[in-house]
Motif scaffolding. Structure first.
Motif, short mmCIF file in Angstrom:
data_model
loop_
_atom_site.label_atom_id
_atom_site.label_comp_id
_atom_site.label_asym_id
_atom_site.label_seq_id
_atom_site.Cartn_x
_atom_site.Cartn_y
_atom_site.Cartn_z
N GLN A 1 -4.26 -2.67 0.67
CA GLN A 1 -5.17 -1.48 0.64
C GLN A 1 -5.46 -1.24 2.00
O GLN A 1 -5.45 0.14 2.27
CB GLN A 1 -6.58 -1.53 -0.46
N HIS B 1 -1.94 -5.78 -6.08
CA HIS B 1 -1.62 -5.66 -4.51
C HIS B 1 -2.69 -5.07 -3.77
O HIS B 1 -2.48 -4.40 -2.83
CB HIS B 1 -0.24 -4.66 -4.69
N VAL C 1 -0.37 -2.30 -9.86
CA VAL C 1 -0.86 -1.97 -8.72
C VAL C 1 -1.75 -2.78 -8.35
O VAL C 1 -2.30 -3.38 -7.21
CB VAL C 1 -1.41 -0.41 -8.47
N ALA D 1 3.10 -0.01 -2.21
CA ALA D 1 3.35 -1.67 -2.72
C ALA D 1 4.67 -1.84 -3.47
O ALA D 1 5.47 -2.85 -3.19
CB ALA D 1 2.27 -2.20 -3.66
N GLY D 2 4.89 -0.70 -4.29
CA GLY D 2 6.28 -0.90 -4.99
C GLY D 2 7.49 -0.67 -4.20
O GLY D 2 8.48 -1.44 -4.44
N LEU E 1 -1.03 4.01 -3.28
CA LEU E 1 -0.97 2.59 -3.25
C LEU E 1 0.22 1.96 -4.11
O LEU E 1 0.82 1.00 -3.60
CB LEU E 1 -2.09 1.80 -3.60
N THR E 2 0.51 2.32 -5.47
CA THR E 2 1.46 2.02 -6.02
C THR E 2 2.87 2.40 -5.64
O THR E 2 3.86 1.57 -5.29
CB THR E 2 1.49 2.90 -7.48
N VAL F 1 3.31 9.48 -7.86
CA VAL F 1 3.78 8.36 -7.14
C VAL F 1 5.34 8.51 -6.64
O VAL F 1 5.51 8.49 -5.52
CB VAL F 1 3.95 7.17 -8.51
N CYS G 1 8.14 0.76 -12.50
CA CYS G 1 6.75 1.14 -12.37
C CYS G 1 6.10 1.89 -13.59
O CYS G 1 5.10 1.58 -14.06
CB CYS G 1 6.62 2.03 -11.07
N MET H 1 -4.79 5.24 -6.01
CA MET H 1 -4.12 4.34 -6.79
C MET H 1 -2.57 4.86 -6.86
O MET H 1 -1.62 3.92 -6.59
CB MET H 1 -4.57 4.14 -8.18
#
Length: 342
Positions: free
Chosen positions: A291, A287, A284, A142-143, A138-139, A165, A251, A135
């Motif tokens: 993945q 999005h 997250v 995507a962010g 991916l945050t 992150v 975020c 997680m």
């Protein structure tokens, strides 16, 4: 039904027993022993090996409506976990499979098989599925690439850059051709790690002086992208340093998570108009379609050594709350995880 000859009779799990006011304290939680039973049809029993503690969990301790339901009092808390299937009543999973699921904060998890995902310990260490390949990763991905519309040549500033992150955001920006990557962190040791180990161009300890002044010195030509994990004075400083058409991914705002009064907003928001800035929040879960692309690209970077990840590992379920509180205080470098042994 796939099961070994004997299952454990009991396991321990953390319950929230009081809503924190301000900073959580150990008395807000209780570690309780509960029975362990064989799974019903369509479910699997997982012995958790690693569980995640994350900043968003603090918000779930408040009884307020949000994008994710609050923890219930005198019930087990939940969160990301990785473990080994020890009994299965679902044909998709066999004893010995490793799975990622959402029932952390406990030693044994009775999981709906639809909500479990097989993970490969040969591809990467199991704990990374809660961090760099999970997680938080991916945050970051995507962010930076989807929400902030990063493009080659952008100058990027990341707050909370030594966390799970932020440490990934900075490296991903560098790997994709950022002109400059700047990070803030809460200790000189973390600053050194960001620059010497992760390849940030510059980093500063926000405790050593005003963030606005330190950011201006680290990015004299301004920034194009800000990835905000902190809020407060960091967001105000970033608005001042963002160039025309700059973008910010919002975020997290961990600086205010334990405040009992509303946190004042940035005093310079009028700059958003003249600079035509875009500030956008990220969850997250929006999005998930990224993945497969994310895992493929980031697993490759990890395998090649191009992307590094830090972990702070706390041993034992009994130390889960200590790990969570330590994460809120910034005691982790990279992802904070709790190892449950085995």
């Amino acid at each position: 039904m796939s099961a070994p000859s004997a299952l454990p009779a009991t396991g321990r799990e953390w319950h929230l027993v009081a809503r924190p006011h301000g900073w959580p304290v150990p008395a807000d939680f209780a570690l309780r022993e509960v029975p362990v039973a064989a799974p019903a049809e369509g479910r699997i029993l997982v012995r958790n090996l690693f569980m995640s503690v994350d900043p968003y969990m603090r918000g779930r301790m408040n009884d307020v409506k949000s994008y994710i339901p609050p923890f219930q009092l005198d019930k087990p808390m939940d969160g990301g976990a990785v473990g080994e299937v020890i009994a299965s009543a679902d044909e998709r999973f066999a004893v010995g499979d490793h799975v990622l699921h959402g029932l952390g904060w406990r030693e044994y998890a009775d999981v709906d098989a639809k909500h479990a995902t097989k993970v490969d310990a040969k591809l990467a260490p199991l704990s990374t599925y809660l961090g760099a390949l999970g997680m938080p990763g991916l945050t970051a991905y995507a962010g930076l690439f989807e929400v902030a519309s990063f493009k080659e040549g952008d100058a990027v500033f990341v707050s909370g850059a030594a966390g799970a992150v932020g440490s990934q955001v900075g490296q991903m920006a560098r790997l994709k051709g950022a002109s400059r990557v700047i990070g803030s962190a809460g200790s000189d040791e973390k600053v050194k790690w960001l620059v010497e180990e992760l390849g940030f161009d510059a980093a500063f300890n926000y405790k050593n002086g005003p963030v606005r002044d330190q950011l201006r010195a680290a990015a004299p030509d301004g920034i194009d992208v800000y990835f905000d994990n902190v809020g407060g004075d960091h967001l105000e400083a970033a608005i001042s340093s963002l160039n025309v058409h700059g973008r910010a991914t919002i975020c997290g705002m961990i600086a205010g998570y334990n405040d009992t009064e509303p946190t004042p907003g940035p005093r310079n928001m009028a700059m958003i108009i003249g600079k035509r800035l875009r500030l956008q929040g990220i969850l997250v879960g929006d999005h998930a379609a990224l993945q497969p692309q994310f895992v493929q690209e980031v697993a490759g970077w990890i395998a090649s050594g191009e992307l590094k990840y830090g972990e702070t590992v706390v041993e034992g379920v009994e130390n889960g709350v200590d790990a969570f509180l330590g994460m809120l205080r910034g005691e982790n470098t990279g992802k904070m995880v709790v190892s449950l042994g085995g």
